[in-house]
Design a protein around this motif. Structure first.
Motif, PDB file in Angstrom:
ATOM      1  N   ILE A 300       0.798  -1.191   0.112  1.00  0.00           N
ATOM      2  CA  ILE A 300      -0.051  -0.063  -0.028  1.00  0.00           C
ATOM      3  C   ILE A 300       0.797   1.249  -0.026  1.00  0.00           C
ATOM      4  O   ILE A 300       0.695   2.170  -0.778  1.00  0.00           O
ATOM      5  N   ALA A 301       1.920   1.343   0.816  1.00  0.00           N
ATOM      6  CA  ALA A 301       2.534   2.455   1.007  1.00  0.00           C
ATOM      7  C   ALA A 301       3.304   2.772  -0.291  1.00  0.00           C
ATOM      8  O   ALA A 301       3.880   3.672  -0.751  1.00  0.00           O
ATOM      9  N   ALA A 302       3.789   1.699  -1.019  1.00  0.00           N
ATOM     10  CA  ALA A 302       4.509   1.872  -2.205  1.00  0.00           C
ATOM     11  C   ALA A 302       3.708   2.128  -3.446  1.00  0.00           C
ATOM     12  O   ALA A 302       4.235   2.878  -4.323  1.00  0.00           O
ATOM     13  N   ARG A 303       2.422   1.736  -3.417  1.00  0.00           N
ATOM     14  CA  ARG A 303       1.500   2.016  -4.533  1.00  0.00           C
ATOM     15  C   ARG A 303       0.469   3.272  -4.379  1.00  0.00           C
ATOM     16  O   ARG A 303       0.057   3.589  -5.344  1.00  0.00           O
ATOM     17  N   SER A 304       0.249   3.465  -3.301  1.00  0.00           N
ATOM     18  CA  SER A 304      -0.846   4.582  -2.977  1.00  0.00           C
ATOM     19  C   SER A 304      -0.338   5.698  -3.623  1.00  0.00           C
ATOM     20  O   SER A 304       0.599   6.375  -3.586  1.00  0.00           O
ATOM     21  N   THR A 305      -1.619   6.550  -3.976  1.00  0.00           N
ATOM     22  CA  THR A 305      -1.628   7.772  -4.593  1.00  0.00           C
ATOM     23  C   THR A 305      -1.870   9.000  -3.540  1.00  0.00           C
ATOM     24  O   THR A 305      -1.937   9.991  -3.939  1.00  0.00           O
ATOM     25  N   ALA A 306      -1.789   8.413  -2.484  1.00  0.00           N
ATOM     26  CA  ALA A 306      -2.538   9.721  -1.129  1.00  0.00           C
ATOM     27  C   ALA A 306      -1.268  10.472  -1.122  1.00  0.00           C
ATOM     28  O   ALA A 306      -0.202   9.834  -0.760  1.00  0.00           O
ATOM     29  N   PRO A 307      -1.410  11.652  -0.983  1.00  0.00           N
ATOM     30  CA  PRO A 307      -0.191  12.721  -0.907  1.00  0.00           C
ATOM     31  C   PRO A 307       0.442  12.553   0.414  1.00  0.00           C
ATOM     32  O   PRO A 307       1.600  12.753   0.466  1.00  0.00           O
ATOM     33  N   ARG A 312       6.220  11.045   2.064  1.00  0.00           N
ATOM     34  CA  ARG A 312       7.308  10.241   3.261  1.00  0.00           C
ATOM     35  C   ARG A 312       7.380   8.875   2.958  1.00  0.00           C
ATOM     36  O   ARG A 312       7.592   7.825   3.593  1.00  0.00           O
ATOM     37  N   ARG A 313       7.168   8.589   1.614  1.00  0.00           N
ATOM     38  CA  ARG A 313       6.927   7.211   0.969  1.00  0.00           C
ATOM     39  C   ARG A 313       8.114   6.263   1.303  1.00  0.00           C
ATOM     40  O   ARG A 313       7.928   5.253   2.165  1.00  0.00           O
ATOM     41  N   ASP A 314       9.162   6.827   1.018  1.00  0.00           N
ATOM     42  CA  ASP A 314      10.375   5.693   1.075  1.00  0.00           C
ATOM     43  C   ASP A 314      10.824   5.689   2.814  1.00  0.00           C
ATOM     44  O   ASP A 314      11.208   4.455   2.986  1.00  0.00           O
ATOM     45  N   LEU A 315      10.741   6.576   3.406  1.00  0.00           N
ATOM     46  CA  LEU A 315      10.963   6.258   4.947  1.00  0.00           C
ATOM     47  C   LEU A 315       9.972   5.539   5.680  1.00  0.00           C
ATOM     48  O   LEU A 315      10.134   4.596   6.405  1.00  0.00           O
ATOM     49  N   LEU A 316       8.731   5.708   5.113  1.00  0.00           N
ATOM     50  CA  LEU A 316       7.745   4.556   5.552  1.00  0.00           C
ATOM     51  C   LEU A 316       8.040   3.311   5.116  1.00  0.00           C
ATOM     52  O   LEU A 316       7.774   2.343   5.979  1.00  0.00           O
ATOM     53  N   GLY A 317       8.497   3.150   4.087  1.00  0.00           N
ATOM     54  CA  GLY A 317       8.851   1.821   3.635  1.00  0.00           C
ATOM     55  C   GLY A 317       9.924   1.374   4.378  1.00  0.00           C
ATOM     56  O   GLY A 317       9.959   0.095   4.832  1.00  0.00           O
ATOM     57  N   PHE A 318      11.197   2.100   4.645  1.00  0.00           N
ATOM     58  CA  PHE A 318      12.190   1.555   5.289  1.00  0.00           C
ATOM     59  C   PHE A 318      11.583   1.353   6.895  1.00  0.00           C
ATOM     60  O   PHE A 318      12.072   0.246   7.608  1.00  0.00           O
ATOM     61  N   VAL A 319      10.700   2.125   7.542  1.00  0.00           N
ATOM     62  CA  VAL A 319      10.311   1.634   9.004  1.00  0.00           C
ATOM     63  C   VAL A 319       9.531   0.577   8.985  1.00  0.00           C
ATOM     64  O   VAL A 319       9.563  -0.241   9.922  1.00  0.00           O
ATOM     65  N   ALA A 492     -13.877  19.265   2.008  1.00  0.00           N
ATOM     66  CA  ALA A 492     -12.753  20.005   2.081  1.00  0.00           C
ATOM     67  C   ALA A 492     -12.624  21.047   0.909  1.00  0.00           C
ATOM     68  O   ALA A 492     -11.626  21.790   0.763  1.00  0.00           O
ATOM     69  N   GLY A 493     -13.356  20.781  -0.028  1.00  0.00           N
ATOM     70  CA  GLY A 493     -13.466  21.628  -1.152  1.00  0.00           C
ATOM     71  C   GLY A 493     -12.444  21.337  -2.192  1.00  0.00           C
ATOM     72  O   GLY A 493     -11.910  22.242  -2.738  1.00  0.00           O
ATOM     73  N   ARG A 494     -11.777  20.027  -2.141  1.00  0.00           N
ATOM     74  CA  ARG A 494     -10.663  19.602  -3.089  1.00  0.00           C
ATOM     75  C   ARG A 494     -11.016  18.207  -3.633  1.00  0.00           C
ATOM     76  O   ARG A 494     -11.814  17.307  -3.019  1.00  0.00           O
ATOM     77  N   ALA A 495     -10.352  17.802  -4.747  1.00  0.00           N
ATOM     78  CA  ALA A 495     -10.280  16.533  -5.271  1.00  0.00           C
ATOM     79  C   ALA A 495      -9.273  16.007  -4.929  1.00  0.00           C
ATOM     80  O   ALA A 495      -8.269  16.381  -4.763  1.00  0.00           O
ATOM     81  N   PRO A 496      -9.180  14.406  -4.933  1.00  0.00           N
ATOM     82  CA  PRO A 496      -7.939  13.821  -4.438  1.00  0.00           C
ATOM     83  C   PRO A 496      -6.971  13.907  -5.520  1.00  0.00           C
ATOM     84  O   PRO A 496      -7.129  14.067  -6.974  1.00  0.00           O
ATOM     85  N   ALA A 497      -5.616  13.944  -5.046  1.00  0.00           N
ATOM     86  CA  ALA A 497      -4.704  14.392  -6.108  1.00  0.00           C
ATOM     87  C   ALA A 497      -4.076  12.772  -6.622  1.00  0.00           C
ATOM     88  O   ALA A 497      -3.925  11.814  -5.972  1.00  0.00           O
ATOM     89  N   LEU A 498      -3.809  12.960  -7.842  1.00  0.00           N
ATOM     90  CA  LEU A 498      -3.028  11.811  -8.416  1.00  0.00           C
ATOM     91  C   LEU A 498      -1.393  11.910  -8.375  1.00  0.00           C
ATOM     92  O   LEU A 498      -0.754  12.979  -8.601  1.00  0.00           O
ATOM     93  N   VAL A 499      -0.805  11.171  -7.559  1.00  0.00           N
ATOM     94  CA  VAL A 499       0.439  11.116  -7.047  1.00  0.00           C
ATOM     95  C   VAL A 499       1.345  10.056  -7.650  1.00  0.00           C
ATOM     96  O   VAL A 499       0.971   8.888  -7.765  1.00  0.00           O
ATOM     97  N   ASP A 500       2.523  10.356  -8.029  1.00  0.00           N
ATOM     98  CA  ASP A 500       3.471   9.365  -8.791  1.00  0.00           C
ATOM     99  C   ASP A 500       4.045   8.635  -7.441  1.00  0.00           C
ATOM    100  O   ASP A 500       3.901   9.087  -6.326  1.00  0.00           O
ATOM    101  N   ALA A 501       4.758   7.743  -7.856  1.00  0.00           N
ATOM    102  CA  ALA A 501       5.447   7.059  -6.720  1.00  0.00           C
ATOM    103  C   ALA A 501       6.677   7.905  -6.203  1.00  0.00           C
ATOM    104  O   ALA A 501       7.822   7.353  -6.257  1.00  0.00           O
ATOM    105  N   GLY A 502       6.385   8.872  -5.409  1.00  0.00           N
ATOM    106  CA  GLY A 502       7.413   9.795  -4.969  1.00  0.00           C
ATOM    107  C   GLY A 502       7.098  11.039  -5.209  1.00  0.00           C
ATOM    108  O   GLY A 502       8.014  12.149  -4.796  1.00  0.00           O
TER     109      GLY A 502
END
Length: 518
Positions: A300-307, A312-319, A492-502
């Motif tokens: 999930i952490a590696a593939r999620s598009t959540a901002p 903090r994707r890589d350090l989350l994976g490390f932890v 919140a008045g916004r749409a979800p962002a599409l985020v690349d892997a990093g």
């Protein structure tokens, strides 16, 4: 209160609390932490005695590492207690050219240098926009029992933390060659850092996995063969492997081990030998279940598009991967948990960004107790190091961090991330096609191909390139269709962002650039 304090740290960072000023503050916090330790322990010897059995500083280096490399590696044999790969002996071989006093001094500089790096640069990377939290992380690092335990014995866990975490940071910054070398060094020291390759496989960077795997193979196999000679390298590795296997059962009865099944057995009088077999079996099954759950979180952490995850994707994976150690590694001594300070800093900063009461509750219930259990405060609250280790204090501190990381990843993905189903399906299709054509793997977290893949496509026939462009457009359409605004987004008045892997930069300008590239 906690979140407000951390928010003031964010304002300090925005007002110039970065760079040299933060580093000076971190060094001052480290000095303050050392002075606080001096209030309890009047000398280094007092600290050494209070942390574990034995009165000698750097005992493992003095009695195991140095004697092994003092003689020629082409003729000498590993001394008793040297439970390390032959590659580690080669890496520290230059220390054998020095006297014991000189070698110990150099080793102390290396160890302390890694501690300073972890307490400054690493915790700063875990909290880049909160200067006060980075300063607090420096103090947490120097008062952490695993870090002090590592220094007492002169162990290698702090070296593994420095090289492995630096590899994750280097990879996130695009320095893949350096990252592969650092992972190779970490694996050459102990072997088990190989498990961190799972993170890069989950991200879909198979080229880096192959590159880092080659670096690990070089330090584990090729380097000993070159330095020791083939026959002696095989002999050396056979001796050390036999020593590890011979001690595998003994560590289960050692009260210092934080291995989950061994810890559970200590609740029975007599420990491992007295615990019912079904209890041992269930505890091992529970460990496998925990590892499986962490693997799902890693995906999930590696593939999620959540901002919130992408930032903090890589350090989350490390932890996440570092926290699995006590569920599969039988030794799991206290110094194996040197990752806890950076994990606690990372998660405190992550939760502090969330403007909700439950985020502050997560810090108070999960992160803060973990800091207490893994610091000297938790040690001082017990009757001594034996009771502290035997009770599994560091296991539970690690479990709290793991629970906090799981809560954050799942919550952030469910609120802001696109569905992983379509992303996983498109990833599987891309991997299958790329492997069939012999071109490596696509970076498909948001359907965007890597620069290396684009270079490989230049020599392909036009019809094959048009087919791949059509596949890419299909993947982008699937990911966009899954990122529909949720109720939270609409409020919140916004749409979800599409985020690349990093990265989180996918605004209209970015899409225009992609259309122009196609």
């Amino acid at each position: 209160m906690i979140r407000a304090w951390l928010s003031r740290g964010a304002r300090l960072a925005g007002a110039g609390g970065s760079g040299r000023a933060v580093l000076v503050a971190q060094l001052a916090a480290m000095l303050a932490g050392v002075l606080l330790l001096g209030l309890k322990w009047s000398s280094v010897r007092d600290a050494v005695i209070a942390l574990d059995h034995g009165e000698e500083l750097f005992a493992d280096f003095v009695h195991h590492y140095y004697p092994t490399v003092r003689d020629s590696l082409r003729e000498g044999t590993p001394v008793g207690g040297f439970f390390y790969p032959a590659g580690f002996a080669v890496l520290i071989a230059p220390l054998g050219w020095l006297s014991l006093g000189g070698a110990t001094t150099v080793w102390a500089v290396i160890e302390l240098g890694c501690v300073v790096w972890a307490a400054t640069r690493l915790v700063r990377a875990a909290s880049p926009d909160r200067a006060l939290l980075a300063v607090l992380g420096a103090a947490i690092t120097v008062t952490s029992v695993p870090v002090l335990h590592n220094l007492k014995w002169g162990q290698v866990s702090i070296l593994i933390l420095a090289t492995t975490s630096a590899a994750f940071i280097a990879h996130a910054r695009g320095k893949r060659a350096l990252a592969a070398v650092l992972l190779g060094v970490a694996t050459g020291i102990k072997g088990y850092p190989l498990v961190f390759l799972a993170w890069f496989a989950a991200k879909g960077d198979l080229r880096f996995v192959l590159r880092a795997g080659a670096a690990c193979a070089f330090t584990l196999v090729v380097l000993p063969l070159l330095v020791m000679g083939p026959s002696h390298a095989l002999f050396f590795q056979r001796v050390t492997s036999g020593a590890v296997l011979g001690a595998a059962d003994g560590v289960l009865r050692d009260f210092n081990s934080q291995y989950a099944p061994a810890l559970l057995s200590r609740f029975y009088v007599g420990g491992w030998d007295a615990a019912p077999p079904e209890v041992i079996a269930w505890s091992e099954l529970g460990s496998y279940a925990a590892i499986s759950g962490v693997l799902v979180l890693v995906l999930i952490a590696a593939r999620s598009t959540a901002p919130g995850i992408a930032s903090r994707r890589d350090l989350l994976g490390f932890v996440l991967i570092a926290c699995t150690v006590p569920f599969w590694l039988r030794t799991s001594w206290s110094h194996y948990f040197v990752h806890l300070p950076v994990a606690q800093t990372l998660l405190a900063g992550a939760f502090a960004r969330e403007p909700r009461a439950r985020a502050a509750l997560a810090i108070a219930v999960l992160v803060a107790p973990s800091v207490y259990l893994s610091s000297v405060l938790g040690l001082f609250a017990t009757a001594g190091w034996w009771y502290y280790a035997n009770a599994g204090s560091l296991f539970f501190a690690n479990a709290l961090v793991l629970a906090a990381a799981a809560a954050y990843v799942v919550d952030a993905h469910l609120r802001e991330g696109a569905s992983l189903v379509s992303t996983a399906l498109s990833s599987a299709r891309a991997w299958t096609k790329s492997l069939r054509r012999g071109q490596g793997a696509f970076a498909t977290s948001a359907g965007v191909r890597s620069d290396d893949m684009e270079q490989d496509r230049r020599g392909q026939p036009d019809d094959q390139r048009r087919e791949q462009d059509a596949d890419e457009r299909d993947r982008e359409h699937e990911v966009r269709s899954d990122a529909r605004p949720t109720a939270a987004h609409l409020r919140a008045g916004r749409a979800p962002a599409l985020v690349d892997a990093g990265e989180a930069n996918t605004g209209p300008e970015r899409h225009d650039e992609r259309r122009e590239e196609r």
